[in-house]
Design a protein around this motif. Structure first.
Motif, PDB file in Angstrom:
ATOM      1  N   LEU A   1       0.802  -1.219   0.000  1.00 43.14           N
ATOM      2  CA  LEU A   1       0.000   0.000   0.000  1.00 43.14           C
ATOM      3  C   LEU A   1       0.840   1.277   0.000  1.00 43.14           C
ATOM      4  O   LEU A   1       0.571   2.179  -0.795  1.00 43.14           O
ATOM      5  N   PRO A   2       1.867   1.371   0.848  1.00 47.54           N
ATOM      6  CA  PRO A   2       2.688   2.586   0.800  1.00 47.54           C
ATOM      7  C   PRO A   2       3.282   2.846  -0.580  1.00 47.54           C
ATOM      8  O   PRO A   2       3.397   3.983  -1.009  1.00 47.54           O
ATOM      9  N   ALA A   3       3.642   1.762  -1.254  1.00 47.35           N
ATOM     10  CA  ALA A   3       4.227   1.951  -2.582  1.00 47.35           C
ATOM     11  C   ALA A   3       3.181   2.416  -3.577  1.00 47.35           C
ATOM     12  O   ALA A   3       3.497   3.078  -4.565  1.00 47.35           O
ATOM     13  N   LEU A   4       1.933   2.058  -3.319  1.00 50.82           N
ATOM     14  CA  LEU A   4       0.879   2.437  -4.245  1.00 50.82           C
ATOM     15  C   LEU A   4       0.309   3.812  -3.938  1.00 50.82           C
ATOM     16  O   LEU A   4      -0.441   4.369  -4.746  1.00 50.82           O
ATOM     17  N   LEU A   5       0.659   4.322  -2.781  1.00 50.42           N
ATOM     18  CA  LEU A   5       0.033   5.565  -2.338  1.00 50.42           C
ATOM     19  C   LEU A   5       0.109   6.708  -3.349  1.00 50.42           C
ATOM     20  O   LEU A   5      -0.902   7.351  -3.624  1.00 50.42           O
ATOM     21  N   PRO A   6       1.269   6.991  -3.944  1.00 54.72           N
ATOM     22  CA  PRO A   6       1.314   8.096  -4.910  1.00 54.72           C
ATOM     23  C   PRO A   6       0.335   7.925  -6.060  1.00 54.72           C
ATOM     24  O   PRO A   6      -0.384   8.865  -6.407  1.00 54.72           O
ATOM     25  N   SER A   7       0.286   6.737  -6.633  1.00 55.68           N
ATOM     26  CA  SER A   7      -0.617   6.546  -7.765  1.00 55.68           C
ATOM     27  C   SER A   7      -2.057   6.595  -7.296  1.00 55.68           C
ATOM     28  O   SER A   7      -2.943   7.057  -8.007  1.00 55.68           O
ATOM     29  N   LEU A   8      -2.292   6.126  -6.085  1.00 59.01           N
ATOM     30  CA  LEU A   8      -3.639   6.178  -5.522  1.00 59.01           C
ATOM     31  C   LEU A   8      -4.091   7.636  -5.381  1.00 59.01           C
ATOM     32  O   LEU A   8      -5.205   8.004  -5.745  1.00 59.01           O
ATOM     33  N   ILE A   9      -3.196   8.443  -4.860  1.00 61.86           N
ATOM     34  CA  ILE A   9      -3.526   9.853  -4.684  1.00 61.86           C
ATOM     35  C   ILE A   9      -3.747  10.534  -6.029  1.00 61.86           C
ATOM     36  O   ILE A   9      -4.663  11.340  -6.200  1.00 61.86           O
ATOM     37  N   THR A  10      -2.897  10.184  -6.997  1.00 60.14           N
ATOM     38  CA  THR A  10      -3.073  10.764  -8.330  1.00 60.14           C
ATOM     39  C   THR A  10      -4.437  10.403  -8.897  1.00 60.14           C
ATOM     40  O   THR A  10      -5.158  11.257  -9.410  1.00 60.14           O
ATOM     41  N   GLY A  11      -4.802   9.132  -8.791  1.00 57.13           N
ATOM     42  CA  GLY A  11      -6.094   8.694  -9.293  1.00 57.13           C
ATOM     43  C   GLY A  11      -7.230   9.389  -8.564  1.00 57.13           C
ATOM     44  O   GLY A  11      -8.197   9.835  -9.188  1.00 57.13           O
TER      45      GLY A  11
END
Lengths: 353, 285, 290
Positions: free
Chosen positions: C204-214
């Protein structure tokens, strides 16, 4: 066709790529621009081609100033480092491209074009592969297509940018020799850029050694290797030993050895000796640098010996590399810890830069 | 994507968890996407196939279809030319202000469609800045077809450019330089070398641009004037019919647009699967 | 000697610079810049205090609150389920996965008006889904005797905005997830972490930037959305009226300055929010690099 480059300067943002470069390319010669990356050799080539424009200076083809002419009008054959083949065209159409884009009245007939393409394919030994696409060819084959494409327009000069850089060693050797033979048959002025000194020394008539936008030396391959004009050239071509020296009154003191250095001003300097230019002698006696062997490597008929030289001037020991043919060394004790004397057959002293 | 299933238990969830997550995901999609999509068609054929055809053949509906097609036929080519010019300028040259340019090109995506239409009303409307000038010369932009075309162009011009810019940047300039060194002119280079290299990215961008151009509602609604038979595009006609409680007819026209959407999706997927690397990573929205 | 455009651009050999850049700039100026300038000019005709007055009108405040609030909730829902969908699509195999993957893009392709009418119909009291929540069903009874009214309420707006933003998070997370190294997960497992712990602490931490972008993309899209929402919304001032509709209303009243003012306010708020999110992204990115 001869090319003259006069006082060419080129700057990219805050990087000076070429400084006041002068060069004369003789008609029909095979010239190598050799140097490390950042030396300006590719920039110079592209300026000759018209793919870049110099900030100041001139480019002359056969005495005519072409500095302002676009690459279209210079009629040069350029071979790109990664070939730049047109991916969506077959090999044959790639080669025919330069002929097909000519204005109607200058364009040869369809039949003539096809014939030229066929003869060029045979010339580069790709006969019968005209219908293939670049993606279906090996690296070496693509390189030859790029060459054939450039030759199709009958250029006055052939310019190659690191033509063999992307190929593996064996293919590289074969192709460069084949290129040289092709050049000899066609007699076309050829300039090629490389960072591989072995390549340059093997096939070029003359070599232009460049460094940081400046030409360090121009001359036949053998001359550039045997009689380097600057420390950089000495270092860049072949292996070298660099020995600290002190010069006084035209005589250099190289780690205890006295060597004539008539043109070098007094002060600190650097002496250059190639590994195979040292003669190994028994310790003691005159005219040699004393040292202790630290390593011996056998490489076929050649021995590579590392010799430690204790130096008073420097805090550390000097490590000198010597290469010698095994045959001539019978009778010498060559093992770790043995004492030897190194006598340079050829040594060149430069002032400290 | 459809690789071998991971058999490594250390990095896979328990089967129950996997099933549960998949089920939730698929249910979510079914609820939000599939059911609405299916519902459009079911509602459209509510009163039978003949009624469906009649609704579409109705003069105002036909006029709306014609207008939608007309707007697309004008807006999409205009945006293609823009997209080609902008990506050529950005990909083949270095100049200051490039990132500002790219930000400007992305602008319509961050602006509400209503605002996109509003700005043109403010310029060309009867009380707009150029209103009196237009009235003098008897030119109608707002509440007429030109206004609709303009608003559509505003909303859709980024699509082609956004596809082509990263693609052309990736492809670099060496093939063009090669063509020039062989004697080709600028136009010849563009037609024979650049265009073939970008054709799939271009097609992809055109597809998206067209889908949006035909389906745009908010911006067009603001500038249109809603004159039946004259300034109604298909989406606007759907709204009119719905507001008149003419639900089945409304869904009938909507079903045509849904078919367009499906067609777009299918073509889009095909392009992505077969030419994925030629469309470049930018396609991942 | 060559005289080029000097410092503006490095002299390039490829022709067409003037033509293409010129055309691009003219096009942008005519289509985008001049109309935007007109917008700001019109809004500022009533002056900064005029805009402030408009912004603090109860009706406008309610509409802005609704637009931004509903968009936020919808984007949040999409963040959660978008992540789930991306996970399922990347990690699991099942028949028809390719079709499912393709269908995620439906909201991009479907005209907003079509989405609008079908959602309004589905969630109306007599619609397929709306009926499930009526007072007489067991689901609806959970919400009281009247059941849960979805269409014509803010809830309906949230549902429509969720539809609109659905693909964004999925499409920003998918590529990151696809490139994710299995080794990190294997390391976590070898250290004794459960799948859930691995997910929350490693993936999840690694996905956080893309999650926020989306999330940001979905949010921005939802704020300005009109067509999908206008049918299901109810459009009752102070209750279920979205900001874009308010702009249209002002236009129909020929209150151009008022409409422009609301538009400018919307743009400003969006700009500030996006700026903050961008800062958050950078802070998060820097933190992960360190």
């Amino acid at each position: 066709m001869g090319i003259d480059i006069k006082s060419v300067n080129k700057r990219f943002k805050d990087f000076q790529a070429l400084r006041d470069v002068d060069l004369a390319v003789r008609p029909g010669e095979f010239l190598a621009l050799l140097g490390p990356s950042g030396s300006g050799k590719t920039t110079l080539l592209r300026i000759i081609a018209g793919l870049e424009f110099a900030d100041s200076g001139q480019v002359l083809f056969q005495g005519q100033d072409v500095s302002d002419r676009s690459v279209r009008d210079r009629h040069v054959g350029f071979v790109f480092q990664h070939y730049a083949l047109f991916k969506h065209l077959t090999v044959a159409r790639n080669i025919a491209f330069g002929l097909e884009v000519r204005p109607r009245r200058l364009r040869p007939s369809r039949q003539d074009i096809d014939e030229r393409v066929d003869s060029l394919l045979r010339l580069v030994q790709l006969g019968g592969l005209g219908g293939r696409y670049p993606s279906q060819l090996s690296g070496g084959q693509r390189q030859r297509v790029a060459l054939a494409r450039a030759l199709a327009i009958e250029p006055k000069v052939l310019l190659l940018d690191e033509p063999f850089g992307a190929l593996d060693a064996k293919v590289r050797k074969e192709l460069r020799r084949w290129l040289r033979k092709l050049h000899d048959e066609m007699g076309i002025t050829t300039v090629f850029v490389t960072h591989d000194q072995e390549e340059a020394l093997e096939i070029a008539d003359r070599v232009v050694v460049m460094n940081k936008g400046v030409i360090e030396q121009v001359g036949p391959a053998q001359e550039v290797y045997d009689a380097p004009a600057t420390p950089f050239v000495y270092d860049f071509l072949g292996n070298t030993n660099r020995l600290p020296a002190t010069i006084k009154g035209g005589v250099a003191n190289v780690v205890g050895l006295l060597v004539p250095a008539p043109d070098v001003p007094d002060g600190k300097g650097m002496a250059f000796v190639r590994p195979h230019e040292f003669e190994l002698r028994a310790s003691g006696g005159f005219g040699g640098i004393e040292g202790i062997i630290s390593h011996v490597f056998a490489n076929g008929p050649i021995l590579r010996i590392e010799v430690n030289v204790p130096s008073v001037e420097l805090a550390i020991d000097l490590q000198i590399e010597v290469e010698a043919m095994r045959q001539g060394l019978d009778g010498m004790v060559l093992e770790r810890g043995a004492r030897v004397a190194l006598v340079p057959r050829k040594i060149k002293v430069f002032e400290q830069s | 994507m459809d690789g071998a299933p991971r058999s490594n238990d250390a990095v896979t969830e328990a089967p129950l968890v996997r099933f549960g997550l998949s089920a939730i995901g698929l249910f979510y999609l079914a609820l939000f996407l599939v059911i609405p999509l299916v519902a459009v068609f079911i509602e459209a054929f509510n009163k039978g196939f003949d009624y469906y055809l009649e609704a579409l053949a109705e003069p105002d509906a036909l006029a709306a279809i014609r207008l939608t097609l007309l707007v697309a036929v004008i807006a999409v080519p205009l945006n293609i030319v823009f997209g080609l010019a902008a990506s050529w300028a950005i990909a083949k040259y270095e100049f200051t202000g490039k990132s500002v340019l790219i930000t400007l090109i992305d602008l319509p995506f961050s602006v509400s469609p209503v605002i996109s239409g509003l700005v043109y009303v403010l310029l060309f409307g009867a009380q707009g800045y150029l209103g009196p000038f237009l009235a003098e010369h008897d030119l109608k932009i707002i509440f007429a077809v030109p206004g609709i075309v303009l608003a559509t162009v505003f909303v859709t011009f980024p699509f082609v450019a956004r596809e082509l810019i990263p693609l052309m940047q990736e492809q670099g300039t060496s093939e063009e330089e090669a063509a020039l060194s062989l004697g080709a002119s600028g136009w010849q280079t563009f037609w024979r070398v650049t265009l073939p290299n970008i054709r799939w990215g271009l097609l992809y961008g055109v597809l998206l641009c067209n889908a949006r151009a035909m389906g745009e509602f908010g911006a067009v609604s603001v500038v249109s004037g809603h004159v039946r038979g004259l300034t109604n595009t298909m989406p606007l006609h759907v709204e009119i019919l719905y507001n008149e409680y003419n639900f089945t007819a409304s869904f009938a026209v909507a079903s045509l647009l849904a078919l367009l959407a499906l067609f777009t999706l299918v073509l889009k997927s095909i392009l992505e699967w077969r030419y994925g690397d030629e469309i470049s990573a930018a396609k991942r929205h | 000697m060559r005289s080029g455009f000097g410092r503006f651009r490095s002299h390039s050999v490829i022709p067409g610079f003037g033509l293409t850049l010129g055309y691009t700039l003219v096009y942008l100026a005519v289509i985008v810049l001049i109309p935007l300038v007109a917008l700001f000019m019109k809004a500022f005709e009533i002056g900064l205090d005029g805009i402030w007055r408009v912004a603090t009108t109860p009706q406008v405040l309610a509409a802005l609150q609704l637009s931004f609030g509903a968009s936020f909730v919808a984007a949040l829902i999409n963040a959660v389920f978008g992540l789930l969908l991306a996970w399922v699509l990347v990690r699991y195999q099942f028949p028809g996965k390719r079709v499912v993957d393709a269908i995620v893009d439906l909201p991009f392709a479907l005209p907003t008006a079509v989405a609008g009418i079908v959602l309004a119909t589905l969630y109306a009291k007599k619609g397929w889904i709306g009926a499930l929540f009526a007072g007489d069903t067991w689901i609806g009874a959970l919400f009281g005797p009247q059941g849960l009214k979805i269409a014509y309420t803010p809830l309906g707006i949230v549902i429509a905005l969720t539809f609109v933003g659905l693909p964004f998070v999925v499409r920003t997370v998918q590529p990151v997830l696809e490139d994710f190294e299995a080794e990190a997960e294997e390391a976590a497992a070898s250290l004794g972490a459960s799948r859930f712990a691995t997910f929350t602490r490693v993936i999840l931490p690694a996905l956080l930037p893309s999650l926020i972008t989306g999330f940001t993309l979905a949010f921005a899209r939802a704020v300005g959305e009109y067509g999908s929402v206008i049918f299901i919304a109810g459009n009752i001032p102070m209750v279920s009226e979205i900001a874009p509709l308010l702009i249209v209303t002002r236009l129909e009243e020929f209150n151009y300055a008022g409409a422009a003012a609301i538009a400018v306010i919307m743009l400003m708020i969006s700009f500030v929010l996006l700026f903050i999110i961008n800062l958050l992204q950078r802070w998060n990115y820097a933190r992960m690099q360190a």
